[in-house]
Design an enzyme around this catalytic site. Structure first.
Site, PDB file in Angstrom:
ATOM      1  N   GLU A 338     -11.238   3.305  32.806  1.00  0.00           N
ATOM      2  CA  GLU A 338     -11.542   2.243  33.783  1.00  0.00           C
ATOM      3  C   GLU A 338     -12.695   1.326  33.375  1.00  0.00           C
ATOM      4  O   GLU A 338     -13.549   1.010  34.202  1.00  0.00           O
ATOM      5  CB  GLU A 338     -11.885   2.890  35.143  1.00  0.00           C
TER       6      GLU A 338
HETATM    7  C1  NGO Z   1     -10.149   8.525  38.249  1.00  0.00           C
HETATM    8  C2  NGO Z   1     -11.468   7.908  37.831  1.00  0.00           C
HETATM    9  C3  NGO Z   1     -12.662   8.699  38.331  1.00  0.00           C
HETATM   10  C4  NGO Z   1     -12.512   9.062  39.791  1.00  0.00           C
HETATM   11  C5  NGO Z   1     -11.204   9.819  39.986  1.00  0.00           C
HETATM   12  C6  NGO Z   1     -10.988  10.180  41.429  1.00  0.00           C
HETATM   13  C7  NGO Z   1     -10.496   8.960  36.084  1.00  0.00           C
HETATM   14  C8  NGO Z   1     -10.234   9.463  34.738  1.00  0.00           C
HETATM   15  N1  NGO Z   1     -11.349   7.996  36.399  1.00  0.00           N
HETATM   16  O1  NGO Z   1      -9.912   9.443  37.180  1.00  0.00           O
HETATM   17  O2  NGO Z   1     -13.834   7.957  38.136  1.00  0.00           O
HETATM   18  O3  NGO Z   1     -13.585   9.860  40.202  1.00  0.00           O
HETATM   19  O4  NGO Z   1     -10.097   9.077  39.526  1.00  0.00           O
HETATM   20  O5  NGO Z   1      -9.786  10.829  41.670  1.00  0.00           O
END
Ligand code: NGO
Length: 526
Positions: A338
């Site tokens: 992300e």
């Molecule tokens: C995503 C995000 C995290 C969040 C999570 C919550 C990943 C790999 N990046 O997973 O920052 O905490 O969802 O479910």
């Protein structure tokens, strides 16, 4: 003879039969090792119909020169002592062990380090656990614990008998990596909590614990060359609490505790996004050179390291160097998820450079599936959480994939719409959905040999205490552990849910606050 006389004499015979059964056997079910509720299910179990019983003369005998074996001997003795009240000692095997003995038999020459396969021979006299490496003995010891009544896990004296059905078990894992992740950044968890987490996952033969040590909300590991990371960057958490961090000594203590339970720690420093805590601690890491404010919310995707500044890589080199020196395990997790505020070409430049840094410190890279959009370095692993296309890209590059599909394996996903903790952006995940999938068939084009294993992440935006952790982890984590250990051909939800129900008693004995899913027949267990 009249019908009435026959009836009376039958009743008389029955009465004699019942009276002649010794009192201790009255409640005794027929012995059947293959019907025991072991999670993860072992590869093969052959029952021989008798019982082994722990008794007041029980000791643990070790066969094989190894400090590790001695440690495991003490570990199992310590687990059996409180509830049985027996004074169980660890002794060197002589080949002439008394009935009731547990024998840990290391068959290898000590050079095979992490072979987790083991076999167990349970006769009326002894339990003999054999393996080529201590890791295998440790896995077998977890099976042994599960073969005893659930109350063996209580810390106060309980009434026996402590019986185990006789037979043989021969067992080994399907995947090399079976893990869980704990996010200690969004909410900080103390060393004692992490150790309890290690105990819980290792009981189900998981062998990796991934620690998510940094994120926007907090930096949780002391870096001596950049002290403000924890002084400032570790000083808060989601909701504005006081946060916290592990000193290097505490981190090493966790590593060692886990190692003694055959759990390898995988440290993660998430970057280039998810870095606000570091960006608040050192102005020079920001593209504009200005320090950010600390962040206590739960948005994602707003932070980024300055990908084109040299100081960024000096910083990362220092961080990786210090953490790698404290981490005996092979992996270093670089995050990479992300990074919505990092330009695409900056992201590629950044991830490729950071992979080389990690490699230069002797570690193997793991990153979230987005890293497969860059050129993955030799041996690097993509952790599939979101995009199957990214997992496929990793395989096309000849790299392995670690499976944590958010829709199945995320432990922070709510069970259903009534769950108070957790999130549901990926799915509601009831216990059956979390169990009922096969890594080797989930993504087209990805086969077993491309898969390193499975990992169940627990993100902690909404998780603030050990009770919260337990509620989200149980009962789903044992199922993920079984996906990683037991061949898919031997897995079936309808059969598994019966075994899981039996473990409800164990959760209670261990003081675990679990989610009592309606899909599991907990109450059918007496
Ligand atoms: C995503 C995000 C995290 C969040 C999570 C919550 C990943 C790999 N990046 O997973 O920052 O905490 O969802 O479910």
């Amino acid at each position: 003879m009249s019908l009435r006389t026959i009836k009376i004499s039958l009743t008389a015979i029955m009465t004699i039969l019942i009276l002649s059964v010794p009192a201790s056997c009255k409640k005794q079910a027929p012995s059947d090792l293959s019907a025991e509720s072991i999670i993860p299910a072992p590869l093969t179990v052959i029952a021989t119909g008798g019982y082994f019983t722990l008794n007041k003369n029980t000791d643990v005998y070790i066969n094989g020169e190894s400090e590790e074996l001695k440690f495991i001997g003490q570990y199992i003795a310590d687990r059996l002592k409180p509830a049985t009240g027996f004074d169980i000692e660890v002794k060197i095997a002589s080949g002439n062990e008394a009935p009731g003995s547990v024998i840990l038999n290391l068959t290898g020459d000590g050079k095979i380090l992490n072979d987790e396969s083991y076999s167990m021979e349970i006769t009326r006299q002894t339990v003999k656990l054999s393996a080529a490496s201590p890791a295998g003995i440790f896995m077998g010891v977890q099976t042994l614990r599960q073969l005893l009544p659930a109350k063996i896990e209580l810390s106060t004296l309980q009434e026996g008998p402590w019986k185990i059905p006789t037979g043989t078990i021969s067992d080994r894992p399907e995947y090399a990596y079976r893990g869980a992740m704990l996010d200690v950044s969004r909410h900080f968890f103390a060393v004692e909590d992490v150790k309890r987490f290690v105990d819980m996952i290792s009981f189900y033969k998981m062998n990796f614990l991934h620690l998510h040590l940094s994120d926007d909300q907090g930096w949780r590991i002391e870096i001596k060359s950049w002290p403000n990371l924890t002084i400032h960057g570790g000083s808060t958490q989601v909701g504005g609490g006081k946060g916290g961090f592990y000193t290097q000594e505490q981190y090493s203590d966790i590593v060692k505790y886990a190692q003694q339970r055959y759990v390898t720690i995988v440290p993660e420093i998430d970057m280039p996004g998810h870095t606000n805590a570091a960006l608040a601690s050192y102005a020079e890491l920001n593209t504009d050179g200005k320090a950010r404010e600390l962040y206590t919310g739960t948005e994602v995707g707003f932070s980024t390291f300055a990908a084109r500044k040299e100081v960024t890589y000096k910083f990362i080199n220092d961080v990786v160097k210090e953490i790698a020196a404290l981490t005996p395990g092979p992996y270093f997790h670089i995050g990479g998820d992300e990074s919505h505020s990092t330009k695409k070409d900056d992201y590629i430049y950044f991830i490729e450079k950071v992979q080389e840094i990690v490699k230069s410190h002797g570690k193997t890279v793991i990153g979230w599936d987005e890293i497969a959009t860059t050129k993955m370095t030799e041996g690097a692993v993509a952790q599939f959480w979101d995009k199957a296309a990214n997992a496929q890209k990793a395989v096309e590059q000849g790299r392995q994939v670690l499976y944590s599909p958010a829709k199945r394996a995320y432990l922070d996903m709510q069970y259903d719409a009534s769950t108070k903790l957790g999130l549901h952006w990926a799915a509601y995940i009831e216990v059956d959905n979390s169990y009922n999938w096969d890594p080797a068939t989930l993504v087209p084009g990805i086969q077993k040999e491309n898969i390193l294993g499975v990992e169940a992440p627990l993100w902690s935006e909404t998780i603030t205490s050990m009770d919260d952790i337990e509620y989200m982890v149980f009962p789903r984590m044992p199922g993920i552990a079984e996906i990683g250990w037991t061949p898919s051909m031997k897995r079936d939800w309808n059969e598994y849910k019966e075994r899981l129900a039996v473990h409800g008693e164990r959760f209670k004995a261990m003081g675990i606050d679990y989610y009592k899913s309606k899909l599991v027949p907990w109450d059918s267990i007496k």
